[in-house]
Design a protein around this motif. Structure first.
Motif, PDB file in Angstrom:
ATOM      1  N   GLU A 198      29.678  45.502 -87.037  1.00  0.00           N
ATOM      2  CA  GLU A 198      29.388  46.476 -88.092  1.00  0.00           C
ATOM      3  C   GLU A 198      28.054  46.165 -88.759  1.00  0.00           C
ATOM      4  O   GLU A 198      27.288  47.074 -89.075  1.00  0.00           O
ATOM      5  CB  GLU A 198      30.504  46.480 -89.141  1.00  0.00           C
ATOM      6  CG  GLU A 198      31.555  47.535 -88.872  1.00  0.00           C
ATOM      7  CD  GLU A 198      32.721  47.421 -89.822  1.00  0.00           C
ATOM      8  OE1 GLU A 198      32.472  47.072 -90.989  1.00  0.00           O
ATOM      9  OE2 GLU A 198      33.865  47.679 -89.402  1.00  0.00           O
TER      10      GLU A 198
ATOM     11  N   LEU B 126      48.016  36.353 -89.364  1.00  0.00           N
ATOM     12  CA  LEU B 126      49.449  36.312 -89.515  1.00  0.00           C
ATOM     13  C   LEU B 126      49.937  34.923 -89.867  1.00  0.00           C
ATOM     14  O   LEU B 126      49.549  33.948 -89.265  1.00  0.00           O
ATOM     15  CB  LEU B 126      50.084  36.743 -88.202  1.00  0.00           C
ATOM     16  CG  LEU B 126      49.575  38.111 -87.774  1.00  0.00           C
ATOM     17  CD1 LEU B 126      50.047  38.439 -86.395  1.00  0.00           C
ATOM     18  CD2 LEU B 126      50.033  39.140 -88.754  1.00  0.00           C
TER      19      LEU B 126
ATOM     20  N   TYR C  81      45.591  38.488 -82.819  1.00  0.00           N
ATOM     21  CA  TYR C  81      46.087  38.549 -84.183  1.00  0.00           C
ATOM     22  C   TYR C  81      47.583  38.785 -84.284  1.00  0.00           C
ATOM     23  O   TYR C  81      48.206  38.374 -85.248  1.00  0.00           O
ATOM     24  CB  TYR C  81      45.381  39.729 -84.839  1.00  0.00           C
ATOM     25  CG  TYR C  81      44.733  39.408 -86.135  1.00  0.00           C
ATOM     26  CD1 TYR C  81      43.796  38.403 -86.218  1.00  0.00           C
ATOM     27  CD2 TYR C  81      45.035  40.135 -87.271  1.00  0.00           C
ATOM     28  CE1 TYR C  81      43.176  38.135 -87.406  1.00  0.00           C
ATOM     29  CE2 TYR C  81      44.408  39.873 -88.465  1.00  0.00           C
ATOM     30  CZ  TYR C  81      43.478  38.873 -88.518  1.00  0.00           C
ATOM     31  OH  TYR C  81      42.877  38.609 -89.688  1.00  0.00           O
ATOM     32  N   THR C  82      48.157  39.495 -83.298  1.00  0.00           N
ATOM     33  CA  THR C  82      49.575  39.825 -83.392  1.00  0.00           C
ATOM     34  C   THR C  82      50.451  38.624 -83.037  1.00  0.00           C
ATOM     35  O   THR C  82      51.646  38.656 -83.261  1.00  0.00           O
ATOM     36  CB  THR C  82      49.953  41.001 -82.471  1.00  0.00           C
ATOM     37  OG1 THR C  82      49.436  40.714 -81.182  1.00  0.00           O
ATOM     38  CG2 THR C  82      49.403  42.302 -82.970  1.00  0.00           C
ATOM     39  N   ILE C  83      49.831  37.557 -82.498  1.00  0.00           N
ATOM     40  CA  ILE C  83      50.623  36.357 -82.199  1.00  0.00           C
ATOM     41  C   ILE C  83      50.720  35.515 -83.468  1.00  0.00           C
ATOM     42  O   ILE C  83      49.707  35.112 -84.017  1.00  0.00           O
ATOM     43  CB  ILE C  83      49.961  35.521 -81.091  1.00  0.00           C
ATOM     44  CG1 ILE C  83      49.717  36.384 -79.851  1.00  0.00           C
ATOM     45  CG2 ILE C  83      50.836  34.326 -80.738  1.00  0.00           C
ATOM     46  CD1 ILE C  83      48.923  35.672 -78.788  1.00  0.00           C
TER      47      ILE C  83
ATOM     48  N   VAL D  18      38.320  32.002 -95.967  1.00  0.00           N
ATOM     49  CA  VAL D  18      39.414  31.877 -96.932  1.00  0.00           C
ATOM     50  C   VAL D  18      40.765  31.907 -96.224  1.00  0.00           C
ATOM     51  O   VAL D  18      41.647  31.098 -96.508  1.00  0.00           O
ATOM     52  CB  VAL D  18      39.329  33.000 -97.993  1.00  0.00           C
ATOM     53  CG1 VAL D  18      40.597  33.049 -98.814  1.00  0.00           C
ATOM     54  CG2 VAL D  18      38.133  32.773 -98.883  1.00  0.00           C
ATOM     55  N   SER D  19      40.917  32.815 -95.252  1.00  0.00           N
ATOM     56  CA  SER D  19      42.222  32.865 -94.589  1.00  0.00           C
ATOM     57  C   SER D  19      42.407  31.670 -93.659  1.00  0.00           C
ATOM     58  O   SER D  19      43.538  31.229 -93.441  1.00  0.00           O
ATOM     59  CB  SER D  19      42.426  34.183 -93.849  1.00  0.00           C
ATOM     60  OG  SER D  19      41.309  34.498 -93.105  1.00  0.00           O
TER      61      SER D  19
ATOM     62  N   ARG E 210      45.040  36.278 -99.781  1.00  0.00           N
ATOM     63  CA  ARG E 210      44.571  35.574 -98.599  1.00  0.00           C
ATOM     64  C   ARG E 210      44.426  34.075 -98.846  1.00  0.00           C
ATOM     65  O   ARG E 210      44.590  33.271 -97.950  1.00  0.00           O
ATOM     66  CB  ARG E 210      43.208  36.129 -98.196  1.00  0.00           C
ATOM     67  CG  ARG E 210      43.225  36.909 -96.927  1.00  0.00           C
ATOM     68  CD  ARG E 210      41.820  37.109 -96.442  1.00  0.00           C
ATOM     69  NE  ARG E 210      41.062  38.004 -97.313  1.00  0.00           N
ATOM     70  CZ  ARG E 210      41.027  39.315 -97.160  1.00  0.00           C
ATOM     71  NH1 ARG E 210      41.701  39.869 -96.196  1.00  0.00           N
ATOM     72  NH2 ARG E 210      40.326  40.071 -97.968  1.00  0.00           N
TER      73      ARG E 210
ATOM     74  N   TYR F 129      41.930  33.130 -84.366  1.00  0.00           N
ATOM     75  CA  TYR F 129      42.297  34.067 -85.432  1.00  0.00           C
ATOM     76  C   TYR F 129      41.062  34.585 -86.154  1.00  0.00           C
ATOM     77  O   TYR F 129      40.987  35.759 -86.517  1.00  0.00           O
ATOM     78  CB  TYR F 129      43.216  33.391 -86.447  1.00  0.00           C
ATOM     79  CG  TYR F 129      44.642  33.396 -86.019  1.00  0.00           C
ATOM     80  CD1 TYR F 129      45.266  34.585 -85.696  1.00  0.00           C
ATOM     81  CD2 TYR F 129      45.359  32.231 -85.925  1.00  0.00           C
ATOM     82  CE1 TYR F 129      46.571  34.601 -85.296  1.00  0.00           C
ATOM     83  CE2 TYR F 129      46.668  32.234 -85.523  1.00  0.00           C
ATOM     84  CZ  TYR F 129      47.269  33.417 -85.200  1.00  0.00           C
ATOM     85  OH  TYR F 129      48.558  33.432 -84.800  1.00  0.00           O
TER      86      TYR F 129
ATOM     87  N   VAL G 293      35.962  36.341 -95.648  1.00  0.00           N
ATOM     88  CA  VAL G 293      37.369  36.644 -95.338  1.00  0.00           C
ATOM     89  C   VAL G 293      37.918  35.642 -94.342  1.00  0.00           C
ATOM     90  O   VAL G 293      38.998  35.065 -94.529  1.00  0.00           O
ATOM     91  CB  VAL G 293      37.498  38.078 -94.775  1.00  0.00           C
ATOM     92  CG1 VAL G 293      38.914  38.343 -94.298  1.00  0.00           C
ATOM     93  CG2 VAL G 293      37.093  39.093 -95.831  1.00  0.00           C
TER      94      VAL G 293
ATOM     95  N   ARG H 230      34.295  41.916 -85.656  1.00  0.00           N
ATOM     96  CA  ARG H 230      34.216  43.209 -86.312  1.00  0.00           C
ATOM     97  C   ARG H 230      33.054  43.265 -87.307  1.00  0.00           C
ATOM     98  O   ARG H 230      32.270  44.213 -87.314  1.00  0.00           O
ATOM     99  CB  ARG H 230      35.519  43.454 -87.073  1.00  0.00           C
ATOM    100  CG  ARG H 230      36.185  44.748 -86.748  1.00  0.00           C
ATOM    101  CD  ARG H 230      37.562  44.732 -87.387  1.00  0.00           C
ATOM    102  NE  ARG H 230      38.582  44.757 -86.358  1.00  0.00           N
ATOM    103  CZ  ARG H 230      39.067  45.888 -85.859  1.00  0.00           C
ATOM    104  NH1 ARG H 230      38.618  47.038 -86.285  1.00  0.00           N
ATOM    105  NH2 ARG H 230      39.985  45.861 -84.927  1.00  0.00           N
TER     106      ARG H 230
ATOM    107  N   THR I  99      38.847  37.948 -84.861  1.00  0.00           N
ATOM    108  CA  THR I  99      39.068  39.361 -85.179  1.00  0.00           C
ATOM    109  C   THR I  99      38.136  39.829 -86.272  1.00  0.00           C
ATOM    110  O   THR I  99      37.421  40.818 -86.131  1.00  0.00           O
ATOM    111  CB  THR I  99      40.507  39.572 -85.655  1.00  0.00           C
ATOM    112  OG1 THR I  99      41.368  38.863 -84.802  1.00  0.00           O
ATOM    113  CG2 THR I  99      40.863  41.029 -85.648  1.00  0.00           C
ATOM    114  N   VAL I 100      38.154  39.078 -87.391  1.00  0.00           N
ATOM    115  CA  VAL I 100      37.352  39.472 -88.543  1.00  0.00           C
ATOM    116  C   VAL I 100      35.868  39.319 -88.229  1.00  0.00           C
ATOM    117  O   VAL I 100      35.057  40.194 -88.544  1.00  0.00           O
ATOM    118  CB  VAL I 100      37.739  38.617 -89.763  1.00  0.00           C
ATOM    119  CG1 VAL I 100      36.896  38.997 -90.955  1.00  0.00           C
ATOM    120  CG2 VAL I 100      39.209  38.763 -90.074  1.00  0.00           C
TER     121      VAL I 100
END
Lengths: 254, 235
Positions: free
Chosen positions: B123, A252, B83-85, B168-169, A70, B112, B165, B119, B115-116
């Motif tokens: 949770e 992505l 996310y799928t874009i 970092v991304s 990542r 983007y 997460v 969730r 999403t993370v």
């Protein structure tokens, strides 16, 4: 909005799709790249990850590989590979300019989700099921092939599915280093201040991503055999209920 | 510096001249220091702004999703759908609304991160044991005080894991912003490819990974300071 109307005009002009460098050809290039990279990553990643899962070792490595992945921008990796002397190939069969570099970068990018999911999938086959297999006198290989593999398959496939959509999306970045694929339409549009063209490319890429996602979802349904699902619906103990996939791994095209 | 002594230049060319083009070059770092610092600062600013915006949007979404279970699958579906874009496609799609500005990159990256973040927040809040919640209500805690004083602190470890997460991304993804000229270190990477300039390319890439690691460490330390009770229990 004017730009959006122009985008529509660009998309509906047949000339933009046909011929050398047309969007249809670029789309095929990108599909070819994505699928090859995915196949290579699966060929390398699946056996290793599933074997480690079977042994129950190397979990730290398998999980952390995706965390490390990542942090490395694919764009940087791609740029480094393109600029380096090795691999010193500018064209590679049908993969066009920047060919091998893109293929390597994409394969590396596809590895983490595949490895992590496959490892977790095999690892999380319930312990009592494993023990039952051992108690029946199965050898390690038999237990893997007849028990662990079928139970792990849905999760393994979902990892590959995740990787497919990510690789397709990331393949667009190849254009930033003059590589093949639909990203060319996007970057060309931007560099020449032809925004409708850039946005048209973005629309096509996003649409294909959605189509791939749907196809992959269908494929995943096929990999989860109906008999197992009916059994689990009746409350069978073999379904490994409660196992959940962390579908959201990474954005992505990082 | 050695312009007056041509022989010295020939004998000892700078490691980033057209001829040598070395990967690692201290001279480059010294000569282009301000450019590198500017790019790193921009990278950091865009990343932090995007993650903060993501948190600001994700938090109410997570609260709504928890309160109304019927909406929760819809909310998760939308945030995953974004996310799928592909990122290279998302920025152009935003340009008609935001123009070629840093705003485009920040908004795109924040979408983007959603999403993370959504969730993990959902949770985290769900991981708070019911009896803890009931005890707090029994002690007379109202909904807001319950959320701030009891639920959020207990949910923090899960939320922070999601934040790591996402951060970092986002650092990695910021490089793609170079498409619209606001990519921080990504701008240097792009320039490095276009001009075949190895020192610039490697420096920017390494800095990018270092920035991701640094921010990750910052969040881990912040989490340790904010949740002192988790230490010792897990050890």
């Amino acid at each position: 909005m004017n730009v959006l109307a122009d985008t529509w005009t660009y998309l509906t002009t047949a000339a933009h799709w046909q011929g050398d460098g047309g969007m249809l050809q670029l789309m095929l290039q990108q599909l070819l790249l994505s699928i090859t990279a995915l196949a290579a990553a699966a060929a390398i990643g699946l056996p290793v990850a599933m074997w480690l899962g079977h042994l129950g070792r190397g979990g730290f490595l398998a999980i952390n590989i995706s965390n490390v992945g990542r942090a490395v921008p694919t764009f940087a990796l791609l740029a480094l590979l393109v600029t380096a002397d090795h691999p010193g190939v500018t064209t590679f069969g049908p993969y066009g300019r920047a060919g091998v570099a893109t293929l390597i970068a994409l394969t590396l990018f596809a590895l983490p989700p595949i490895i992590t999911n496959a490892y977790v999938a095999v690892r999380e086959v319930p312990a009592d099921v494993r023990q039952a297999a051992d108690g029946m006198g199965m050898t390690g290989a038999q237990r893997f092939r007849r028990v662990e593999l079928p139970l792990a398959l849905p999760l393994v496939v979902s990892g590959v599915r995740l990787a497919l959509v990510q690789v397709w999306a990331t393949a667009t970045i190849a254009a930033l280093v003059a590589g093949p694929g639909l990203g060319r339409v996007i970057t060309d549009g931007f560099y020449r201040s032809n925004y409708p063209k850039g946005i048209a490319g973005a629309v096509v890429v996003a649409l294909v991503a959605l189509v791939l996602e749907l196809l992959a979802a269908l494929g995943q349904r096929l990999a989860d055999p109906p008999p197992r699902r009916t059994r689990s619906a009746r409350g069978g103990a073999m379904s490994g209920s409660g196992r959940r996939v962390n579908e959201a791994a990474e954005p992505l095209g990082s | 510096m050695t312009l007056l002594v041509p022989t010295a230049v020939a004998a000892d060319p700078s490691c980033y001249s057209r001829l040598t083009n070395e990967w690692v070059c201290g001279q480059y770092l010294r000569d282009r220091q301000s450019e590198i610092v500017d790019a790193t600062t921009q990278h950091l600013e865009i990343t932090v702004a995007a993650v903060l915006l993501g948190v600001a949007i994700a938090f109410p979404m997570a609260l709504v999703a928890r309160r109304l279970p019927r909406l929760s699958s819809w909310i998760l579906g939308v945030s995953t759908g974004i996310y799928t874009i592909p990122s290279l496609a998302l920025f152009p799609l935003l340009v008609p609304f935001t123009g070629i500005t840093a705003t485009t990159v920040v908004i795109g990256l924040a979408l983007y991160a959603l999403t993370v973040l959504v969730r993990s927040m959902l949770e985290g809040l769900r991981s708070v044991p019911d009896d803890v919640r009931e005890s707090a209500i029994g002690l007379g805690y109202g909904p807001t005080r319950l959320l701030v004083k009891v639920e959020l602190p207990l949910a923090l470890p899960v939320i922070m894991a999601g934040l790591r997460v996402a951060t970092v991304s986002t650092v990695a993804l910021t490089t793609v912003g170079s498409l619209v000229a606001y990519g921080g270190l990504g701008n240097l990477i792009k320039d490095g490819v276009l001009t075949n300039f190895r020192a610039e390319l490697l420096t920017a890439s390494v800095l990018c990974v270092a920035l991701a690691v640094l921010l990750d460490v910052v969040i881990v330390v912040a989490q340790r300071l904010m949740t002192p009770w988790t230490r010792g229990v897990r050890a």
